[in-house]
Scaffold this active site. Structure first.
Site, PDB file in Angstrom:
ATOM      1  N   LYS A  89      12.633  -7.330   0.549  1.00  0.00           N
ATOM      2  CA  LYS A  89      11.610  -8.107  -0.165  1.00  0.00           C
ATOM      3  C   LYS A  89      10.341  -7.275  -0.251  1.00  0.00           C
ATOM      4  O   LYS A  89       9.616  -7.117   0.738  1.00  0.00           O
ATOM      5  CB  LYS A  89      11.298  -9.422   0.561  1.00  0.00           C
ATOM      6  CG  LYS A  89      10.468 -10.357  -0.323  1.00  0.00           C
ATOM      7  CD  LYS A  89       9.510 -11.236   0.431  1.00  0.00           C
ATOM      8  CE  LYS A  89       8.168 -10.633   0.628  1.00  0.00           C
ATOM      9  NZ  LYS A  89       7.393 -10.302  -0.569  1.00  0.00           N
ATOM     10  N   GLU A 114       5.330  -3.488  12.200  1.00  0.00           N
ATOM     11  CA  GLU A 114       4.319  -2.438  12.032  1.00  0.00           C
ATOM     12  C   GLU A 114       3.144  -3.089  11.324  1.00  0.00           C
ATOM     13  O   GLU A 114       3.267  -3.518  10.177  1.00  0.00           O
ATOM     14  CB  GLU A 114       4.857  -1.271  11.188  1.00  0.00           C
ATOM     15  CG  GLU A 114       6.079  -0.573  11.763  1.00  0.00           C
ATOM     16  CD  GLU A 114       5.835   0.098  13.093  1.00  0.00           C
ATOM     17  OE1 GLU A 114       4.661   0.334  13.445  1.00  0.00           O
ATOM     18  OE2 GLU A 114       6.813   0.359  13.799  1.00  0.00           O
ATOM     19  N   GLU A 138     -10.164  -5.248  10.812  1.00  0.00           N
ATOM     20  CA  GLU A 138      -9.620  -4.399   9.741  1.00  0.00           C
ATOM     21  C   GLU A 138     -10.194  -4.836   8.395  1.00  0.00           C
ATOM     22  O   GLU A 138     -10.072  -6.000   8.013  1.00  0.00           O
ATOM     23  CB  GLU A 138      -8.090  -4.488   9.711  1.00  0.00           C
ATOM     24  CG  GLU A 138      -7.480  -3.479   8.750  1.00  0.00           C
ATOM     25  CD  GLU A 138      -5.949  -3.577   8.646  1.00  0.00           C
ATOM     26  OE1 GLU A 138      -5.430  -4.699   8.553  1.00  0.00           O
ATOM     27  OE2 GLU A 138      -5.298  -2.509   8.637  1.00  0.00           O
ATOM     28  N   CYS A 163      -2.827   2.023   6.435  1.00  0.00           N
ATOM     29  CA  CYS A 163      -2.864   1.414   7.778  1.00  0.00           C
ATOM     30  C   CYS A 163      -3.480   2.384   8.768  1.00  0.00           C
ATOM     31  O   CYS A 163      -4.062   1.978   9.761  1.00  0.00           O
ATOM     32  CB  CYS A 163      -1.468   1.013   8.213  1.00  0.00           C
ATOM     33  SG  CYS A 163      -0.263   2.304   7.952  1.00  0.00           S
ATOM     34  N   GLY A 179       3.134  -4.951   7.538  1.00  0.00           N
ATOM     35  CA  GLY A 179       2.091  -5.710   6.842  1.00  0.00           C
ATOM     36  C   GLY A 179       0.959  -6.006   7.794  1.00  0.00           C
ATOM     37  O   GLY A 179       0.786  -5.312   8.803  1.00  0.00           O
ATOM     38  N   SER A 180       0.205  -7.045   7.504  1.00  0.00           N
ATOM     39  CA  SER A 180      -0.969  -7.349   8.326  1.00  0.00           C
ATOM     40  C   SER A 180      -0.561  -7.964   9.657  1.00  0.00           C
ATOM     41  O   SER A 180       0.534  -8.538   9.786  1.00  0.00           O
ATOM     42  CB  SER A 180      -1.882  -8.311   7.578  1.00  0.00           C
ATOM     43  OG  SER A 180      -1.195  -9.529   7.380  1.00  0.00           O
ATOM     44  N   GLY A 204       2.354 -10.620  10.480  1.00  0.00           N
ATOM     45  CA  GLY A 204       3.335 -10.165  11.466  1.00  0.00           C
ATOM     46  C   GLY A 204       3.497 -11.161  12.603  1.00  0.00           C
ATOM     47  O   GLY A 204       4.610 -11.378  13.091  1.00  0.00           O
ATOM     48  N   ASN A 249       0.798  -1.230   0.000  1.00  0.00           N
ATOM     49  CA  ASN A 249       0.000   0.000   0.000  1.00  0.00           C
ATOM     50  C   ASN A 249       0.830   1.280   0.000  1.00  0.00           C
ATOM     51  O   ASN A 249       0.367   2.322  -0.451  1.00  0.00           O
ATOM     52  CB  ASN A 249      -1.030  -0.015   1.151  1.00  0.00           C
ATOM     53  CG  ASN A 249      -0.396   0.082   2.512  1.00  0.00           C
ATOM     54  OD1 ASN A 249       0.737  -0.343   2.705  1.00  0.00           O
ATOM     55  ND2 ASN A 249      -1.124   0.628   3.458  1.00  0.00           N
TER      56      ASN A 249
END
Ligand SMILES: NC(=O)c1ccc[n+]([C@@H]2O[C@H](COP(=O)([O-])OP(=O)(O)OC[C@H]3O[C@@H](n4cnc5c(N)ncnc54)[C@H](O)[C@@H]3O)[C@@H](O)[C@H]2O)c1
Length: 492
Positions: free
Chosen positions: A172, A247, A382, A281, A225-226, A230, A149
């Site tokens: 990555k 994060e 989310e 986010c 990421g999600s 994570g 994103n």
């Protein structure tokens, strides 16, 4: 166009590799093909980064910073090109893409400044003729895993502090947005970064991400990421005793009190909830509205939503672009159904857009639910799309409790004119970022970025705080007494 890895200053070739298509979310057209790297590719990149790191750490930090100034300069030169690629690949509208690239440029110059600071501490020793200090030491090879994103900004929040602190890295990027990583690797090359300092390895999280985490020579994993992913990264990283910075997701709320400037709050909600089609986010997905102004707020929101133009982000007149892919559309539709089943009232939107100029793309109508229960799934999970859940409250205490009731803790905001309420809210909102009389989005790169609870594990991207992820504290004692002075014994 085939996108290959950038390892040790060399571009890989396409012999024997598997590729997957990169598609424009605005129309479904294929833009490029990207390599699906193997664990062997990761080993090669880590070996190159490891070989380069010792030498890189010996380059004086102000000289390392010069490379960042050069990267920033090239990014300025290429700003429009980068923004156009970003919009094509990720879908965000072009003015937001330009904003994101600018954020990367700002980060380059900001972190370059750190090359002349990287402050440590000198403190008095408890013994005579002894000097004590602590310095920030580079850690070694670091692994960066980023989401789709913010394919430029987040990569710069991680790679620039890593570079200036004297680390080398393997990055990555998300499989959905490799073109931006390719563009950044071109810039690293043009800026003349020594071989092996910056390495980009494309591929799936399961293969490339896992290989990075499991590699003993990768000392830090910085992940965005999600929360679901994570958690997996943290579990595997924990097993390998790795420093892991996470994060993750958000379920951010805007509180609108009865003394708020309602028109300003409407502007803030619209921008935070529907900017980037709700895929930030920090996106606002809950509005916590005081009962006295709830109706007025709903009416004004509905009116303002009529002015939102949806379509290809490359067209300057559009305010909302597509969501990233068909899977994201499915997830958003699923939550709209969940909301209906839970008894929330759908005031606007709720549909995918598939006809006419939307054909082939992944578009969803800006959506507003009201009478949403604070503990419902719609209000707790989310969604990552343009969906607002409006929750009614009757006091600031209740608003804060509702805000804090989710598992996430990234961003929150309060609209109020009462200074006492504002100060109470900034103290009690359990999020890493709090806005007053502004929406939940719009972080600035020189402040720490990150969240509490399910959003993070105590680390921060951006700001000087980012250096805590990419440096290790080293305490140094210099005894110039010429005799053995024994500490840690009772000298009294
Ligand atoms: N808090 C923040 O700073 C922040 C910023 C942006 C996005 N996000 C969050 O990111 C999410 C959206 O991004 P996404 O869909 O790309 O997230 P994601 O978790 O699906 O993927 C993020 C990255 O992790 C990789 N990955 C996937 N599986 C992996 C594994 N097993 N091991 C290692 N890496 C793996 C992916 O390939 C990708 O590069 C949202 O939840 C959003 O809130 C958080």
């Amino acid at each position: 166009m085939k996108l290959n890895n950038y390892i040790n200053g060399q571009w890989g070739t396409d012999t024997g590799a598997d590729y997957t298509a990169v598609k424009n979310p605005a129309n479904g057209k294929t833009l490029a093909e990207v390599r699906l790297s193997t664990a062997d590719d990761v080993s090669e990149a880590v070996a190159a980064a490891k070989a380069a790191q010792k030498k890189w750490a010996r380059v004086p930090a102000p000289k390392r910073a010069d490379y960042l100034y050069e990267i920033g300069r090239i990014m300025i030169e290429k700003k429009e090109h980068l923004s156009q690629v970003l919009t094509k690949e990720m879908g965000k509208v072009i003015e937001e893409a330009r904003g994101e690239v600018q954020e990367g440029i700002d980060m380059a110059y900001y972190m370059a400044g750190e090359g002349r600071r990287l402050f440590g501490e000198t403190v008095p020793s408890e013994l005579d003729n002894k000097f004590a200090m602590s310095v920030r030491a580079p850690i070694g090879v670091v692994g960066l895993i980023t989401p789709w994103n913010f394919p430029v900004a987040i990569a710069t929040w991680k790679s620039f502090p890593a570079i200036v602190a004297g680390n080398t890295f393997i990055w990555k990027p998300a499989t959905e947005t490799p073109m931006m990583a390719y563009e950044m690797a071109l810039i690293f090359e043009e800026a003349g970064l020594p071989e092996g300092v910056a390495n980009v390895v494309f591929g799936s999280g399961g293969t490339v991400g896992t290989a990075m985490i499991e590699n003993p020579d990768v000392r830090v994993i910085s992940f965005t990421g999600s929360t679901e992913t994570g958690r997996r990264v943290a579990e595997l990283g924990g097993r390998h005793l790795k420093k892991v910075s996470l994060e993750m997701g958000g379920k951010n709320a805007i509180i609108v009190m009865d003394d708020a400037d309602i028109d300003l709050a409407v502007d803030g909600i619209l921008w935070s909830a529907f900017g980037t089609a709700g895929q930030r986010c920090t996106a606002c997905s809950r509005v916590i509205a005081h009962t006295h102004i709830k109706q007025e707020l709903e009416q004004k929101l509905l009116e303002a939503m009529k002015g939102l133009t949806i379509g290809d982000g490359a067209d300057e007149s559009n305010k909302i672009g597509p969501v990233i892919n068909a899977k994201a559309l499915e997830k958003i539709s699923y939550y709209v159904n969940v909301g209906k089943e839970e008894g929330a009232k759908l005031l606007a939107g709720g549909n995918t857009l598939t006809e006419g100029h939307y054909t082939g793309g992944h578009y969803f109508e800006p959506t507003l639910f009201t009478n949403v229960a604070a503990d419902s799934r719609l209000a707790q999970e989310e969604i990552f799309g343009p969906v607002i859940s409006l929750i009614e409250i009757s006091s600031l205490e209740e608003a804060i409790e509702v805000n804090n009731s989710v598992v996430y803790g990234l961003s929150s905001s309060i609209f109020s004119r009462d200074v006492n309420k504002i100060f109470q809210a900034q103290r009690d909102l359990d999020t890493g970022i709090v806005y007053v009389n502004a929406g939940t989005t719009g972080a600035e790169i020189h402040l720490p970025f990150g969240g509490t609870k399910g959003t993070g594990n105590g680390h921060r991207d951006s700001g000087v705080a980012a250096l805590d992820v990419f440096t290790e504290w080293k305490s140094i004692y210099v005894d110039f007494s010429g005799k053995l002075q024994r500490a840690q014994i009772d000298n009294n």
